[in-house]
Design a protein around this motif. Structure first.
Motif, PDB file in Angstrom:
ATOM      1  N   ASN A  12       0.857  -1.180   0.000  1.00 16.01           N
ATOM      2  CA  ASN A  12       0.000   0.000   0.000  1.00 16.01           C
ATOM      3  C   ASN A  12       0.894   1.232   0.000  1.00 16.01           C
ATOM      4  O   ASN A  12       1.859   1.309   0.762  1.00 16.01           O
ATOM      5  CB  ASN A  12      -0.917  -0.008   1.229  1.00 16.01           C
ATOM      6  CG  ASN A  12      -2.034   1.006   1.116  1.00 16.01           C
ATOM      7  OD1 ASN A  12      -1.798   2.199   1.015  1.00 16.01           O
ATOM      8  ND2 ASN A  12      -3.274   0.516   1.121  1.00 16.01           N
ATOM      9  N   SER A  13       0.574   2.176  -0.871  1.00 17.70           N
ATOM     10  CA  SER A  13       1.402   3.380  -0.996  1.00 17.70           C
ATOM     11  C   SER A  13       1.387   4.217   0.274  1.00 17.70           C
ATOM     12  O   SER A  13       2.312   4.991   0.530  1.00 17.70           O
ATOM     13  CB  SER A  13       0.925   4.230  -2.181  1.00 17.70           C
ATOM     14  OG  SER A  13      -0.448   4.568  -2.038  1.00 17.70           O
ATOM     15  N   ASN A  14       0.341   4.042   1.081  1.00 22.84           N
ATOM     16  CA  ASN A  14       0.261   4.727   2.366  1.00 22.84           C
ATOM     17  C   ASN A  14       1.001   3.891   3.410  1.00 22.84           C
ATOM     18  O   ASN A  14       0.531   2.829   3.817  1.00 22.84           O
ATOM     19  CB  ASN A  14      -1.200   4.928   2.768  1.00 22.84           C
ATOM     20  CG  ASN A  14      -1.357   5.745   4.031  1.00 22.84           C
ATOM     21  OD1 ASN A  14      -0.402   5.933   4.800  1.00 22.84           O
ATOM     22  ND2 ASN A  14      -2.559   6.241   4.277  1.00 22.84           N
ATOM     23  N   GLN A  15       2.159   4.364   3.830  1.00 25.98           N
ATOM     24  CA  GLN A  15       3.005   3.614   4.755  1.00 25.98           C
ATOM     25  C   GLN A  15       2.334   3.378   6.110  1.00 25.98           C
ATOM     26  O   GLN A  15       2.728   2.482   6.856  1.00 25.98           O
ATOM     27  CB  GLN A  15       4.341   4.334   4.951  1.00 25.98           C
ATOM     28  CG  GLN A  15       5.156   4.480   3.677  1.00 25.98           C
ATOM     29  CD  GLN A  15       5.564   3.142   3.097  1.00 25.98           C
ATOM     30  OE1 GLN A  15       5.939   2.224   3.821  1.00 25.98           O
ATOM     31  NE2 GLN A  15       5.487   3.013   1.776  1.00 25.98           N
ATOM     32  N   GLU A  16       1.327   4.194   6.430  1.00 31.25           N
ATOM     33  CA  GLU A  16       0.650   4.055   7.723  1.00 31.25           C
ATOM     34  C   GLU A  16      -0.415   2.962   7.696  1.00 31.25           C
ATOM     35  O   GLU A  16      -0.904   2.544   8.740  1.00 31.25           O
ATOM     36  CB  GLU A  16       0.022   5.392   8.127  1.00 31.25           C
ATOM     37  CG  GLU A  16       1.043   6.495   8.362  1.00 31.25           C
ATOM     38  CD  GLU A  16       0.404   7.792   8.806  1.00 31.25           C
ATOM     39  OE1 GLU A  16      -0.847   7.811   8.932  1.00 31.25           O
ATOM     40  OE2 GLU A  16       1.131   8.768   9.038  1.00 31.25           O
ATOM     41  N   LYS A  17      -0.786   2.517   6.503  1.00 37.33           N
ATOM     42  CA  LYS A  17      -1.788   1.464   6.377  1.00 37.33           C
ATOM     43  C   LYS A  17      -1.186   0.113   6.750  1.00 37.33           C
ATOM     44  O   LYS A  17      -0.118  -0.250   6.290  1.00 37.33           O
ATOM     45  CB  LYS A  17      -2.326   1.396   4.950  1.00 37.33           C
ATOM     46  CG  LYS A  17      -3.241   2.546   4.565  1.00 37.33           C
ATOM     47  CD  LYS A  17      -4.652   2.338   5.126  1.00 37.33           C
ATOM     48  CE  LYS A  17      -5.602   3.389   4.587  1.00 37.33           C
ATOM     49  NZ  LYS A  17      -6.986   3.210   5.096  1.00 37.33           N
ATOM     50  N   GLU A  45      -3.862  -4.230  -1.601  1.00 38.90           N
ATOM     51  CA  GLU A  45      -3.746  -2.968  -0.869  1.00 38.90           C
ATOM     52  C   GLU A  45      -4.232  -3.115   0.574  1.00 38.90           C
ATOM     53  O   GLU A  45      -4.007  -2.231   1.406  1.00 38.90           O
ATOM     54  CB  GLU A  45      -4.548  -1.875  -1.569  1.00 38.90           C
ATOM     55  CG  GLU A  45      -4.065  -1.551  -2.977  1.00 38.90           C
ATOM     56  CD  GLU A  45      -4.935  -0.505  -3.657  1.00 38.90           C
ATOM     57  OE1 GLU A  45      -5.772   0.109  -2.964  1.00 38.90           O
ATOM     58  OE2 GLU A  45      -4.773  -0.311  -4.870  1.00 38.90           O
TER      59      GLU A  45
END
Length: 263
Positions: A12-17, A45
């Protein structure tokens, strides 16, 4: 039976996910993991994804035994082999029957359940034309288009023919062959009988994702869904048939995203 599968790692491009769990995708009759590439990439994702080939399909072994119960045993073996503690199952058609049966007979194992356009009941084996379209000798055919022309004598719907032909391959000697165990599936005409004749129920969070004009869902099926799966939610795609992950992909993925983020 050791099943073949394709693995899509969580990214997932969102590192916090963070990953919400490991997904296992179970295709329908005459399908394979090849039919689920787009959905698999989308679900990656949210977590690791394993798109499997069920027995007698894709690159998994052939066996004369073919039933919902045997496929559930295969799934159990795969989950243990992969050491997945609480998988999320997505099952379409035959794969949905396997996923529901597994959840009902293995309480507490499944984290979430996504069932596409099928209900927990018996279904007739109404695929004579599909079987015939894959049963004529393939030696002598020089191209897929020639095979498609012959198949059209039995199956008029070009979409269904293209779906079936995803399991058609050409050997090194130039001869085409089916990766499906066509003869074995033809002998397994009771595959959809009598799998849900018990009184078991499930508390697993379940999404039934249905096609609004599908021939696979009847009004009476809604009561069955509620009887077996106490924590279910139903979403219907208007105008959608049995293959909504293809035909209504954008809406299909939006529903998956919303449900997974809420559950």
């Amino acid at each position: 039976m050791k099943l073949n599968y394709k693995f899509y790692p969580f990214q997932n491009s969102n590192q916090e996910k963070k990953s919400i769990g490991d997904f296992i995708i179970l295709h329908g009759l005459f399908g394979s993991s090849k039919n689920w590439v787009t959905v698999s990439k989308f679900l990656s994702e949210f977590g690791n994804v394993y798109a499997i080939d069920q027995r007698n399909h894709g690159d998994s072994p052939h066996n004369k035994q073919h039933s919902i119960q045997f496929m559930a045993d295969d799934l159990d073996e795969l989950i243990k082999y992969l050491q997945i503690e609480t998988p999320i199952l997505l099952g379409h058609s035959m794969g949905g029957l396997v996923a529901m049966y597994f959840d009902l007979t293995h309480p507490g194992v499944i984290k979430k359940l996504i069932i596409q356009d099928i209900a927990p009941r018996a279904y007739p084996f109404s695929y004579d034309n599909e079987i015939k379209s894959m049963s004529f000798p393939l030696d002598g055919f020089a191209s897929r288009s020639e095979i498609d022309t012959e198949m059209a004598k039995y199956v008029k719907d070009s979409f269904i023919r293209q779906f079936l032909q995803m399991s058609l391959e050409r050997r090194e000697d130039g001869v085409y062959q089916w990766k499906l165990n066509v003869a074995g599936l033809n002998q397994a005409r009771r595959v959809f009988d009598d799998a849900f004749i018990f009184e078991k129920t499930s508390d697993t969070k379940t999404l039934f994702l249905l096609g609004g004009i599908s021939e696979y869902i009847k009004e009476s099926d809604i009561e069955l869904m509620d009887r077996f799966f106490k924590a279910n939610e139903k979403k219907t795609i208007a105008g959608g048939g049995h293959y909504i992950h293809f035909t209504h992909q954008k809406e299909y993925l939006e529903i998956l995203k919303d449900w997974l983020e809420r559950n």
